[in-house]
Each structure stands twice: as C-alpha cells, then as structure tokens.
Design an enzyme around this catalytic site. Structure first.
Site, PDB file in Angstrom:
ATOM      1  N   GLY A 200       0.812  -1.218   0.000  1.00 51.81           N
ATOM      2  CA  GLY A 200       0.000   0.000   0.000  1.00 51.81           C
ATOM      3  C   GLY A 200       0.839   1.259   0.000  1.00 51.81           C
ATOM      4  N   LEU A 226      -4.055  -6.080  -4.876  1.00 45.89           N
ATOM      5  CA  LEU A 226      -3.066  -5.011  -4.776  1.00 45.89           C
ATOM      6  C   LEU A 226      -1.720  -5.529  -4.281  1.00 45.89           C
ATOM      7  CD1 LEU A 226      -2.500  -1.925  -4.918  1.00 45.89           C
ATOM      8  CD2 LEU A 226      -3.216  -1.811  -2.520  1.00 45.89           C
ATOM      9  N   ASP A 227      -0.659  -5.237  -5.052  1.00 49.03           N
ATOM     10  CA  ASP A 227       0.728  -5.529  -4.680  1.00 49.03           C
ATOM     11  C   ASP A 227       0.959  -7.003  -4.360  1.00 49.03           C
ATOM     12  OD1 ASP A 227       1.217  -2.806  -4.923  1.00 49.03           O
ATOM     13  OD2 ASP A 227       0.903  -2.405  -2.790  1.00 49.03           O
ATOM     14  N   ALA A 228       0.237  -7.880  -5.036  1.00 52.19           N
ATOM     15  CA  ALA A 228       0.343  -9.305  -4.724  1.00 52.19           C
ATOM     16  C   ALA A 228       0.645 -10.156  -5.949  1.00 52.19           C
ATOM     17  CB  ALA A 228      -0.942  -9.794  -4.062  1.00 52.19           C
TER      18      ALA A 228
END
Length: 282
Positions: A200, A226-228
């Site tokens: 995040g 998100l961001d994965a």
C-alpha cells in the site's frame, strides 16, 4: 545477432530436453543460450533457449508449425519470439520522475531493446521530458469520484498503440480489475517496498516506524489483488536508526529504478516464466 527465443513450461518428465534438442539439431539450429529448471515441488519443468535465426532453414511461423507436435506431446505452454520484432511498450507515470527518466535514458542509450509507443500520465508534469525524447505524451486526469472514464481512455490508448507491455513507472493509481485481467502478465509495476512487507501507500514511513534495517523495492506483475502479483525482481539497501524518512525515500528511489529496469529487461528478453503466483527468471 538475430535470434529466436523458445520458452517452455510443462509437466516434468523424462525426455523433454532430448526431444527439443534433437528437433533443433535436425534443423541445424545453433543454440546460443540454454536454461533449464525442474521444480520438484510443483512437478513442472521450465526451459528457455536462444537459437541463431540464420542457422534455421525456416522463419518463425514455419518454426511454430514444425514444433507444434512436440508441444502437444509434452502438454507444453510455450512461445517462440523473434528478436528482430521489438516489443511495444507503454509507460505510465504520475508526478515522480526518477523511474520514468531512468527508463527513457536506458531506451535512448539502446540499453532496452524495445519500442516505447507512448507515455500516459494522470498529471501533466512530465510532458516536456517525455516529448524531448520524441515520444507521445497523453495526459489522462483521474477523477477520484469517478475513475471509470479515465481508465476507459487509458484502455483505448493502450489498444491504439497495440501495446505488448505496460510499465507502471510510479503510476500512483490502482488499475481496474478488467484491465489487469486483459493484460495478465503484461503489466509491470514497481512497488517501493520489499514485498510482501509494507504493502500500500507510504511503505518507507511504515518501515521507519518499524525500525527495519533493510529497505528495498519489488518489480512485479500487476494482478487484481493489490501488490500481490508474481514477483520478477527485488533488491535492498541497508539503513540504520540514524536515517530519516527522507533518507529512506532517497535511498529507495535509487533501488526502485534499478529494480524496475532489470525487471523490464528480463521481460523484454523473455526470461520470465510465470507459474501460479511465482516466477522462474532465467
């Protein structure tokens, strides 16, 4: 030297390397680079070969046709690419310039073998830098209350430029799920954190509060989560209690641009094979 890049992923079994090597040898194929990996946990095999194009008696379409029976026999997920055909890249950025400037410099210096079709940004700050390179710049503002029109325009521009790769060079907006799905494993992001830690916003602030001794950056494919997405490349730099948040941000920028450039290069050179949410990078 013009080469063909043969990239393969398939269930592991005896005879894969021999079959591929015999096929290439029977057509006088000159292998300039070969990489193999057997994953015992998943039971899958991964391979990447570079073959001199001038050593083969046919072009890439005939190669696909001739190799198809072997691919079917071994249930291969595979692709063959021609280094003479440069991949078309669309870059996206917001206000911070370090990653975008680094990629433009590397492209201008012929360090990145690609065609940069355009730059898309939700701000107009970086226009002069981009247009100095002779690259089209599209300002597509994003309304926080209604983002759909902006991303519809982004999608239109990406399609218009027939992009094969989209690079988020510190583009500080979350792409909609439909765009992530349509360009699965073709959208590359740089996250200013050593994922999976500190996902995040403001990861350096989080890291400072946690008192970490290493900070880093992660280049990964974008997914709906998100961001994965699958990680392509990472790196770190050591910090201490005496370093301020501003110091960490400054150190982090250097790591970010190096990691993003390496990750993009690996993708452009067909070195990244995705399996599940993991990657094999040759």
């Amino acid at each position: 030297m013009r080469t063909f890049r043969l990239v393969i992923a398939c269930p592991d079994r005896v005879g894969i390397v021999a079959k591929v090597s015999n096929f290439l040898a029977s057509h006088n194929g000159w292998i300039t680079e070969a990489s193999h990996h057997s994953d015992n946990l998943s039971g899958w095999f991964f391979m990447r070969h570079e073959i001199r194009a001038d050593s083969l008696p046919f072009g890439i379409e005939a190669f696909r046709e001739a190799f198809a029976p072997i691919a079917e026999e071994f249930s291969m997920n595979w692709r063959i690419t021609d280094t003479a055909q440069k991949k078309r890249v669309v870059l996206m950025a917001s206000r911070e310039s370090h990653c975008l400037a680094d990629l433009l410099h590397r492209w201008h210096s012929d360090e990145l073998d690609c065609e940069i079709s355009c730059v898309i940004s939700n701000h107009d700050d970086l226009r002069s830098m981009v247009e100095w390179h002779g690259i089209p710049y599209y300002h597509v503002p994003v309304n926080p209350q209604d983002k759909e029109p902006a991303f519809a325009e982004v999608s239109r521009l990406v399609k218009h430029h027939d992009a094969e790769v989209v690079v988020l060079a510190r583009y500080m907006q979350i792409l909609p799920p439909a765009l992530c799905s349509e360009y699965a494993h073709k959208v590359i992001n740089i996250h200013h954190s050593f994922l999976p830690s500190f996902v995040g916003a403001k990861p350096y602030h989080q890291a400072s509060l946690r008192g970490v001794k290493l900070i880093g950056a992660t280049c990964h494919y974008v997914t709906e989560e998100l961001d994965a997405g699958p990680i392509i490349e990472q790196d770190v730099v050591r910090v201490s209690h005496s370093d301020s948040i501003e110091d960490m941000v400054r150190f982090g920028r250097d790591v970010e641009k190096m990691v993003l450039a390496r990750g993009l290069r690996y993708h452009l050179e067909d070195r990244v094979l995705v399996h599940g949410n993991k990657t094999v990078v040759f």
